[in-house]
Design an enzyme around this catalytic site. Structure first.
Site, PDB file in Angstrom:
ATOM      1  N   VAL A 232      -3.634  -6.242   9.352  1.00  0.00           N
ATOM      2  CA  VAL A 232      -2.812  -5.221   8.705  1.00  0.00           C
ATOM      3  C   VAL A 232      -3.707  -4.620   7.637  1.00  0.00           C
ATOM      4  CG1 VAL A 232      -0.698  -4.684   7.457  1.00  0.00           C
ATOM      5  CG2 VAL A 232      -0.696  -6.497   9.187  1.00  0.00           C
TER       6      VAL A 232
ATOM      7  N   LYS B   8       1.623 -11.987   8.173  1.00  0.00           N
ATOM      8  CA  LYS B   8       0.485 -11.322   7.541  1.00  0.00           C
ATOM      9  C   LYS B   8       0.011 -12.246   6.437  1.00  0.00           C
ATOM     10  CE  LYS B   8      -0.853  -7.300   4.750  1.00  0.00           C
ATOM     11  NZ  LYS B   8      -0.368  -6.080   4.039  1.00  0.00           N
TER      12      LYS B   8
ATOM     13  N   THR C 277       0.828  -1.208   0.000  1.00  0.00           N
ATOM     14  CA  THR C 277       0.000   0.000   0.000  1.00  0.00           C
ATOM     15  C   THR C 277       0.858   1.251   0.000  1.00  0.00           C
ATOM     16  OG1 THR C 277      -1.665  -1.240   1.224  1.00  0.00           O
ATOM     17  CG2 THR C 277      -1.929   1.138   1.168  1.00  0.00           C
TER      18      THR C 277
ATOM     19  N   TYR D  20       5.086 -12.013   5.145  1.00  0.00           N
ATOM     20  CA  TYR D  20       3.903 -11.521   4.432  1.00  0.00           C
ATOM     21  C   TYR D  20       3.633 -12.436   3.248  1.00  0.00           C
ATOM     22  CZ  TYR D  20       0.986  -8.209   1.715  1.00  0.00           C
ATOM     23  OH  TYR D  20      -0.022  -7.624   0.993  1.00  0.00           O
TER      24      TYR D  20
END
Length: 317
Positions: free
Chosen positions: A204, A162, A46, A134
């Site tokens: 998250v 994540k 992001t 992640y």
């Protein structure tokens, strides 16, 4: 949970010249910490990590950590598809004094499970900070499997995952196999409540940029045992969870932040700005969201007014 329950994967603000706007990054970080976030992930997907340089990342880590201080955790996104480059960035980030690091599964080169294990092991051994893995196969084309996460959980400073594979079966397998003190975070806003029900630690989030207080109300209700209230929040917020991905992240969330008076600017190529049709969709989306103040007492229409009229309001109020 090592980093808090709600972590926002913060966008990277740019000015009109497409340079990183560090002052706006400070302002945004302060806003997020005062609106529901326990911590901030800097330079994740992001945050446009593929097009933010290593020098820019290090400066962002510094200014966000200086701004947040002890009010929340700051996790630096250091993952690349090069183990050597990831280690270099991890070492520089560790020297700043961040609260943790996040490393994505290497993208494009499609490593095997053993390759992923060795990649994350090397990063963890090179930098002493707590490390969050992640997993996001939709972007990396490689899926970090539960058995590999189990092996990695045996490395002392690999403490969290994540998980954004989109499979509750995979989450169930993770929770079945992993030690109780290993934190699993949802990587999809819409999966937050279902994953909490499976014993996960938090989210998250992208949506927490604009509905952070509401997400905190949902998560707090869950941990307080008020399942009905948490479920109602999930259902109320679900259109936002899905709608902010009308086009490639972070294009929609940056558009919404700009509408709100947080001037995060545009996106770097190869991403492009939201279309007029997408902007209209996002405006309509936010007009129908229930808003609360941080004390959970009143419904506030402020964001809807800003989105519908384009009239800037002070986001610190």
């Amino acid at each position: 949970m090592p980093f808090g329950r709600i972590l926002t994967a913060m966008v990277t603000p740019f000015n009109e010249a497409q340079e990183v706007d560090y002052q706006e990054a400070k302002r945004l970080a302060e806003y997020l910490i005062t609106h529901g976030s326990d911590g901030i992930v800097v330079c994740g997907t992001t945050g446009e990590s593929p097009t933010v340089t290593e020098t820019e990342k290090i400066e962002l880590f510094k200014v966000v950590k200086e701004t947040v201080g002890s009010k929340g955790t700051v996790i630096g996104g250091i993952g690349t598809n090069s183990t050597k480059s990831s280690i270099s960035l991890a070492r520089r980030a560790a020297a700043i004094g961040l609260d943790g690091l996040m490393a994505v599964v290497p993208y494009y080169n499609k490593p095997s499970q053993e390759g992923m294990y060795q990649h994350f092991k090397a990063i963890a051994e090179a930098a002493p900070l707590p490390l969050m893995l992640y997993n996001v196969p939709g972007r990396t084309s490689a899926n970090l499997l539960p058995a590999t996460v189990k092996r990695l959980s045996e490395i002392p400073n690999i403490v969290a995952l994540k998980e954004a594979a989109g499979s509750l079966d995979q989450v169930s397998e993770l929770k079945r196999m992993l030690p109780a003190n290993f934190a699993v975070y949802s990587g999809d806003d819409s999966m937050t409540l279902p994953m909490l029900a499976l014993g996960c630690s938090g989210i998250v989030s992208v949506a927490a940029h604009v509905i952070g207080d509401e997400m905190k109300a949902m998560v707090d209700a869950w941990f307080a045992g008020d399942i009905a209230q948490a479920t109602q929040w999930h259902l109320d917020l679900f259109p936002v969870f899905k709608g902010i991905f009308i086009t490639a992240n972070p294009v929609p969330i940056k558009a919404l932040l700009n509408m709100s008076g947080l001037n995060v600017g545009g996106v770097r190529l190869p991403l492009v700005e939201a279309t007029k049709e997408e902007i209209k969709f996002l405006q309509d989306l936010m007009e129908n969201v229930k808003r609360i103040d941080p004390s959970n007492e009143d419904i506030l229409p402020e964001f809807e007014l800003r989105a519908a009229t384009g009239r800037p309001m002070d986001p610190m109020v």
